[in-house]
Design an enzyme around this catalytic site. Sequence first.
Site, PDB file in Angstrom:
ATOM      1  N   LYS A 101       0.843  -1.202   0.000  1.00 33.44           N
ATOM      2  CA  LYS A 101       0.000   0.000   0.000  1.00 33.44           C
ATOM      3  C   LYS A 101       0.880   1.255   0.000  1.00 33.44           C
ATOM      4  CE  LYS A 101      -1.690   2.331   3.338  1.00 33.44           C
ATOM      5  NZ  LYS A 101      -2.326   2.851   4.541  1.00 33.44           N
ATOM      6  N   ASP A 138      -6.104   0.443  -0.105  1.00 31.91           N
ATOM      7  CA  ASP A 138      -6.208   0.416   1.362  1.00 31.91           C
ATOM      8  C   ASP A 138      -7.578  -0.163   1.716  1.00 31.91           C
ATOM      9  OD1 ASP A 138      -8.039   2.330   0.796  1.00 31.91           O
ATOM     10  OD2 ASP A 138      -7.348   3.741   2.302  1.00 31.91           O
TER      11      ASP A 138
END
Length: 219
Positions: free
Chosen positions: A118, A137
């Site tokens: 991420k 996310d």
Amino acid sequence: MRRLAKAIDGLDEPAVEKISKEQRGNPFHVLIATMLSAQTRDQVTHEASTRLFRVAGTPRAMAALTERRIEMLIYPVSFYRNKAEHVRETCRQLVARHGGKVPETMEALLTLPGVGRKTANLVLIEAHGSDENICVDTHVHRISNRLGWVRTKTPDETEQALYRAVARRWWPLVNRYLVTWGQNVCRPVYPLCGTCVLADLCPRMGVTRVGRAKAAQVL
Ligand code: SF4
């Protein structure tokens, strides 16, 4: 995505994107802000990052701080002790192995402590201008499943599935649009489906209860 582009206009941007704009895409600031942002409210991330950068704006300066000092500067971000340790060690490695620069490849970014896909994807997009990455996310994972774009169990699976489901030109914008939507409308619990610009397209996979928007929230 076109509808979302219009609908998010005027809404608060996610913290890292905001910091990226304020710092003109400074890769080091984007990296550190993203590390601080995990499971932390945007306002807290923004304030903590600003405090930290005011004291130390470069990897060398930040590596010279004690872990305790970093903890005190970034508190109350979630897991501030772990994050302070990772931030300091990452800075040390940036200086020792990368000449004080933030790497430009996924492989190299993933070797830094506390940096997962991420963070690496967001750094590549926001700081290095990549249009070949999608940053996933919890908001992106949740909303793309609700919309039926993907059917996945983890954010990593979602990232791979989104490369197949989303037209390439939108890849770098998926995070910005869906995180903003997730914070304002398609919230984790009680999403505001009644006022959502995507309502007629959305199968609402897994949504069992929806919330009611106050008049001022109608979008
Ligand atoms: S219709 Fe509801 S579930 Fe679908 S994107 Fe909008 S808020 Fe989320």
